[in-house]
Design a protein around this motif. Structure first.
Motif, PDB file in Angstrom:
ATOM      1  N   ALA A  47      49.021  63.923  42.489  1.00  0.00           N
ATOM      2  CA  ALA A  47      48.145  63.615  43.615  1.00  0.00           C
ATOM      3  C   ALA A  47      47.763  62.143  43.579  1.00  0.00           C
ATOM      4  O   ALA A  47      47.741  61.518  42.513  1.00  0.00           O
ATOM      5  N   GLY A  48      47.436  61.601  44.734  1.00  0.00           N
ATOM      6  CA  GLY A  48      47.068  60.180  44.809  1.00  0.00           C
ATOM      7  C   GLY A  48      45.641  59.939  44.381  1.00  0.00           C
ATOM      8  O   GLY A  48      44.842  59.347  45.112  1.00  0.00           O
ATOM      9  N   VAL A  49      45.317  60.409  43.157  1.00  0.00           N
ATOM     10  CA  VAL A  49      43.947  60.318  42.626  1.00  0.00           C
ATOM     11  C   VAL A  49      44.007  59.742  41.222  1.00  0.00           C
ATOM     12  O   VAL A  49      44.922  60.047  40.448  1.00  0.00           O
ATOM     13  N   LYS A  50      43.036  58.905  40.887  1.00  0.00           N
ATOM     14  CA  LYS A  50      42.920  58.396  39.520  1.00  0.00           C
ATOM     15  C   LYS A  50      41.449  58.319  39.141  1.00  0.00           C
ATOM     16  O   LYS A  50      40.561  58.272  40.007  1.00  0.00           O
ATOM     17  N   GLY A  51      41.204  58.314  37.840  1.00  0.00           N
ATOM     18  CA  GLY A  51      39.829  58.236  37.364  1.00  0.00           C
ATOM     19  C   GLY A  51      39.404  56.804  37.125  1.00  0.00           C
ATOM     20  O   GLY A  51      40.150  56.005  36.551  1.00  0.00           O
ATOM     21  N   ASP A  52      38.206  56.475  37.577  1.00  0.00           N
ATOM     22  CA  ASP A  52      37.632  55.145  37.362  1.00  0.00           C
ATOM     23  C   ASP A  52      36.659  55.239  36.197  1.00  0.00           C
ATOM     24  O   ASP A  52      35.571  55.802  36.322  1.00  0.00           O
ATOM     25  N   LEU A  53      37.076  54.707  35.043  1.00  0.00           N
ATOM     26  CA  LEU A  53      36.240  54.811  33.846  1.00  0.00           C
ATOM     27  C   LEU A  53      34.911  54.086  33.995  1.00  0.00           C
ATOM     28  O   LEU A  53      33.896  54.508  33.441  1.00  0.00           O
ATOM     29  N   SER A  54      34.881  53.007  34.759  1.00  0.00           N
ATOM     30  CA  SER A  54      33.649  52.217  34.882  1.00  0.00           C
ATOM     31  C   SER A  54      32.565  52.950  35.662  1.00  0.00           C
ATOM     32  O   SER A  54      31.380  52.816  35.381  1.00  0.00           O
ATOM     33  N   THR A  55      32.989  53.761  36.664  1.00  0.00           N
ATOM     34  CA  THR A  55      31.998  54.484  37.484  1.00  0.00           C
ATOM     35  C   THR A  55      31.972  55.971  37.179  1.00  0.00           C
ATOM     36  O   THR A  55      31.050  56.673  37.609  1.00  0.00           O
ATOM     37  N   GLY A  56      33.001  56.474  36.457  1.00  0.00           N
ATOM     38  CA  GLY A  56      33.064  57.892  36.179  1.00  0.00           C
ATOM     39  C   GLY A  56      33.451  58.721  37.384  1.00  0.00           C
ATOM     40  O   GLY A  56      33.274  59.942  37.378  1.00  0.00           O
ATOM     41  N   GLN A  57      34.000  58.088  38.430  1.00  0.00           N
ATOM     42  CA  GLN A  57      34.363  58.799  39.651  1.00  0.00           C
ATOM     43  C   GLN A  57      35.870  58.945  39.776  1.00  0.00           C
ATOM     44  O   GLN A  57      36.645  58.151  39.229  1.00  0.00           O
ATOM     45  N   TRP A  58      36.267  59.989  40.526  1.00  0.00           N
ATOM     46  CA  TRP A  58      37.675  60.149  40.902  1.00  0.00           C
ATOM     47  C   TRP A  58      37.874  59.466  42.247  1.00  0.00           C
ATOM     48  O   TRP A  58      37.158  59.751  43.198  1.00  0.00           O
ATOM     49  N   VAL A  59      38.864  58.542  42.313  1.00  0.00           N
ATOM     50  CA  VAL A  59      39.039  57.724  43.511  1.00  0.00           C
ATOM     51  C   VAL A  59      40.475  57.837  44.009  1.00  0.00           C
ATOM     52  O   VAL A  59      41.389  58.224  43.272  1.00  0.00           O
ATOM     53  N   GLN A  94      34.315  67.781  36.957  1.00  0.00           N
ATOM     54  CA  GLN A  94      35.343  67.305  36.027  1.00  0.00           C
ATOM     55  C   GLN A  94      35.091  65.839  35.648  1.00  0.00           C
ATOM     56  O   GLN A  94      35.087  64.954  36.505  1.00  0.00           O
ATOM     57  N   PRO A  95      34.851  65.547  34.344  1.00  0.00           N
ATOM     58  CA  PRO A  95      34.586  64.157  33.948  1.00  0.00           C
ATOM     59  C   PRO A  95      35.875  63.337  33.871  1.00  0.00           C
ATOM     60  O   PRO A  95      36.970  63.880  33.748  1.00  0.00           O
ATOM     61  N   VAL A  96      35.736  62.021  33.971  1.00  0.00           N
ATOM     62  CA  VAL A  96      36.846  61.094  33.793  1.00  0.00           C
ATOM     63  C   VAL A  96      36.893  60.676  32.335  1.00  0.00           C
ATOM     64  O   VAL A  96      35.902  60.148  31.809  1.00  0.00           O
ATOM     65  N   ILE A  97      38.008  60.933  31.665  1.00  0.00           N
ATOM     66  CA  ILE A  97      38.152  60.530  30.272  1.00  0.00           C
ATOM     67  C   ILE A  97      39.349  59.610  30.132  1.00  0.00           C
ATOM     68  O   ILE A  97      40.286  59.646  30.940  1.00  0.00           O
ATOM     69  N   ASP A  98      39.316  58.818  29.088  1.00  0.00           N
ATOM     70  CA  ASP A  98      40.312  57.762  28.911  1.00  0.00           C
ATOM     71  C   ASP A  98      41.727  58.325  28.791  1.00  0.00           C
ATOM     72  O   ASP A  98      42.681  57.764  29.313  1.00  0.00           O
ATOM     73  N   GLN A  99      41.877  59.470  28.096  1.00  0.00           N
ATOM     74  CA  GLN A  99      43.220  59.995  27.833  1.00  0.00           C
ATOM     75  C   GLN A  99      43.852  60.647  29.059  1.00  0.00           C
ATOM     76  O   GLN A  99      45.069  60.807  29.124  1.00  0.00           O
ATOM     77  N   LYS A 100      43.032  61.081  30.028  1.00  0.00           N
ATOM     78  CA  LYS A 100      43.556  61.796  31.198  1.00  0.00           C
ATOM     79  C   LYS A 100      42.910  61.265  32.471  1.00  0.00           C
ATOM     80  O   LYS A 100      41.945  61.826  32.970  1.00  0.00           O
ATOM     81  N   GLN A 101      43.476  60.179  32.995  1.00  0.00           N
ATOM     82  CA  GLN A 101      42.909  59.547  34.190  1.00  0.00           C
ATOM     83  C   GLN A 101      43.692  59.857  35.460  1.00  0.00           C
ATOM     84  O   GLN A 101      43.324  59.396  36.530  1.00  0.00           O
ATOM     85  N   CYS A 102      44.784  60.647  35.347  1.00  0.00           N
ATOM     86  CA  CYS A 102      45.573  60.984  36.523  1.00  0.00           C
ATOM     87  C   CYS A 102      45.461  62.472  36.828  1.00  0.00           C
ATOM     88  O   CYS A 102      44.983  63.259  36.010  1.00  0.00           O
TER      89      CYS A 102
END
Length: 644
Positions: A236-248, A266-274
């Motif tokens: 999906a065209g979604v990625k996690g923004d570690l700085s804001t903790g949001q999916w964008v 669902q939290p944004v974590i460094d190992q799984k941002q996609c």
């Protein structure tokens, strides 16, 4: 009668029939045909007694709206409403047989989208419609101009038209023949996101639960190609923004408004941002995944309009279409349809270009890897075409006229081509920056031809920067000078010319014809220094030539007939001057230099001074003399044009 429809053409056939009605007595009892190339709509009926033409622009891959109303009664008119514009033609009465009756007879066969050369038969593939039709309405009455405009502008209240159509596409009396086609694309490639962007698409993202389900259901049959280790169908065209903790969203980096994670927060974590979307139990759920893994799955690419691609590098006589559109799938890969008859499809082992009109016409692409897409520059093997070469390089580009196509299919601004900075990922924008295009058969030993009755004009100019030596005892003079010659060579084509001629320096100018100057002095001796090699430049004087799609490279080209070649040289010229010293030291002396082009007779060319021909920019007061003036005169010496 009135025929109304919304139509989107996918190919520009010889003639696109909106409706054709034939009887045993007349093949074309009624014929309404769009001619894409001729930009006309033809209405024919009644044994040819009615034959009228409307001029209109028919676009491919765009919905267009039309109604044709035919009044065979007293008024005798044909009315066309096309995209909200109304045109009326009075039927030409001269074509009607005296005493004849203008009418359409019953008992025939009505066919939509295919011309019939006999009742229900003798079909020709070049007379078939390749496209889409919506809301087809056949009325046995004449609609009013207001109703015609209402339909072709998709106005509100259209459903409230007073008259009911005699026939529609939903009518059980109409039988559908042949396959129908549908349109989102799944792209399987390690850099599918890049491919999506190059094809002028954006990563698609489900906006709600219905979208999410529909996409999975629609592309379920791609599981074997697209499923990854997470049992996901697509990224999906979604990625996690570690700085804001949001999916964008990947394309806009705006926060997403809907998701289908099992965990609502669902939290944004460094190992799984996609994010990938599951195609099996639990179906339709979103998974967080390492971004390094998404390269093995498919990407869902969304297009807001049909992507136009242009094919470059074919010879002028080639039968292949030069324009193609990204349209649907074949063999689980995107298909590129030509505007007339050819298409580029995946054949399970390679990409091929084939034709539905010319059965033996074929081209096979050679790729380094099996997941290479045909966009960009590739080698092809062609058979069944009118071009002489079988092995060719072709460029399939989605770029616009204002853009330059890199070898990998990336589009950049044309201004960035050959600007000494690499902008293409493969650096191809700085690899083909030759200034001069030398045609096959060109000879540097032959003088450029003249297209008039006058001989070739070669302009000459010399700038004397200083008098280095003036030796009375030896009669020797030495001057420092910069000189140039200018001419046109219509055999050549130039490319990538800048407005500043110094940027347009020709490399390997020895391949070109250049005027070889011969310089003698007043004693008819050869002058030393005149044969020093120089540099050749091109002076841009015109706008670029129209684009030539036979050239792979999309550079601006210029005619050698109207843009100037300049050969510039610089050195110290050493010569003898015959001095008359009878009145020394109150004497005036004249020293001569004679310039001519070796082997150039007056009939072939003439040496002319440019402007003043000569200027002096050095110190005029010498040790014993003062340089008073300098001037040029023209001569013909032994049939050779010369400047003294």
């Amino acid at each position: 009668m009135t025929v109304c429809l919304h139509i989107r053409l996918l190919h520009g056939s010889k003639g696109v029939p909106a409706v054709t009605y034939a009887t045993q007595e007349n093949d074309n009892e009624l014929l309404i045909v769009l001619h894409w190339h001729k930009r006309t709509l033809v209405v024919e009926c009644c044994h040819g007694m009615v034959l009228e033409y409307f001029t209109l622009v028919v676009k491919l891959y765009v919905w267009q709206h039309m109604c044709v109303a035919l009044d065979l009664a007293a008024d005798g008119v044909v009315i066309l409403a096309f995209n909200g514009e109304l045109n009326k033609i009075i039927i030409d009465q001269s074509k009607i047989t005296p005493g004849g009756k203008v009418e359409m007879k019953g008992g025939g066969r009505l066919i939509i989208g295919q011309e019939q050369d006999s009742v229900g038969g003798d079909f020709d593939i070049t007379q078939a419609m390749d496209g889409e039709i919506a809301d087809y309405r056949f009325y046995d009455v004449l609609l009013t101009p207001e109703e015609l405009l209402s339909f072709t502008t998709c106005a509100e209240g259209l459903s409230a038209l007073t008259n009911q159509p005699f026939l529609t596409l939903d009518d059980c009396r109409i039988e559908i023949k042949g396959p129908t086609e549908n349109q989102l694309f799944l792209i399987k490639k390690y850099d599918s996101v890049t491919i999506c962007s190059r094809l002028r698409g954006t990563l698609a993202l489900p906006k709600n639960a219905k979208d999410n389900i529909n996409i999975i259901d629609r592309f379920q049959h791609f599981n074997s190609r697209c499923e990854d280790s997470y049992v996901s169908l697509y990224w999906a065209g979604v990625k996690g923004d570690l700085s804001t903790g949001q999916w964008v969203q990947v394309t806009s980096e705006e926060p997403i408004s809907w998701h289908n994670f099992s965990n609502p927060s669902q939290p944004v974590i460094d190992q799984k941002q996609c994010v990938t979307v599951a195609s099996r139990i639990p179906m339709y759920h979103w998974w967080t995944t390492p971004c390094a893994d998404f390269t093995t799955s498919c990407s869902l690419c969304n297009f807001t309009s049909r992507t136009l691609l242009r094919l470059r590098g074919l010879c002028q006589a080639s039968l292949f279409d030069r324009e193609l559109y990204l349209h649907d799938y074949e063999n689980e890969q995107p298909k590129f349809d030509g505007v007339l008859h050819s298409r580029v499809v995946w054949s399970n082992t390679s990409w091929v270009m084939v034709s539905r009109l010319h059965q033996k016409l074929k081209a096979v692409m050679h790729a380094d890897t099996p997941d290479t897409y045909p966009i960009g520059l590739h080698n092809w093997t062609i058979s069944g075409d009118k071009c002489s070469k079988r092995q060719v390089e072709l460029m399939l580009t989605p770029c616009s006229d204002e853009e330059y196509t890199c070898g990998d299919g990336t589009c950049i601004s044309r201004d960035y081509n050959c600007d000494t900075y690499t902008d293409c990922p493969d650096q191809s924008d700085e690899l083909n920056c030759e200034i001069v295009i030398v045609p096959k058969g060109y000879s540097e030993e032959l003088f450029p031809p003249s297209f008039t009755n006058d001989p070739l004009s070669i302009q000459f100019f010399i700038n004397i920067t200083s008098v280095r030596t003036f030796d009375l005892a030896s009669f020797n003079v030495a001057i420092d000078a910069i000189w140039h010659t200018k001419w046109f060579d219509s055999r050549l084509t130039f490319a990538n010319l800048a407005s500043n001629y110094q940027t347009n320096k020709v490399r390997h100018w020895e391949r070109l014809w250049t005027p070889e100057l011969q310089v003698t002095d007043g004693t008819k001796s050869l002058v030393k220094g005149a044969q020093v090699p120089g540099d050749v430049y091109v002076i841009r004087r015109t706008e670029p030539l129209p684009d030539n799609d036979q050239r792979i490279i999309e550079d601006h080209t210029y005619s050698g007939k109207n843009n100037t070649l300049m050969y510039k040289q610089q050195d110290t010229l050493e010569f003898r001057c015959h001095l008359d010293l009878h009145l020394y030291p109150f004497d005036t002396q004249k020293c001569y230099l004679v310039f001519s082009v070796r082997d150039l007779t007056y009939g072939q060319g003439v040496l002319l001074k440019e402007g003043l021909g000569v200027v002096f920019e050095g110190e005029r007061r010498l040790l014993e003399y003062k340089l008073e003036s300098e001037a040029f005169t023209s001569h013909t010496i032994d049939g050779v044009s010369a400047l003294q």
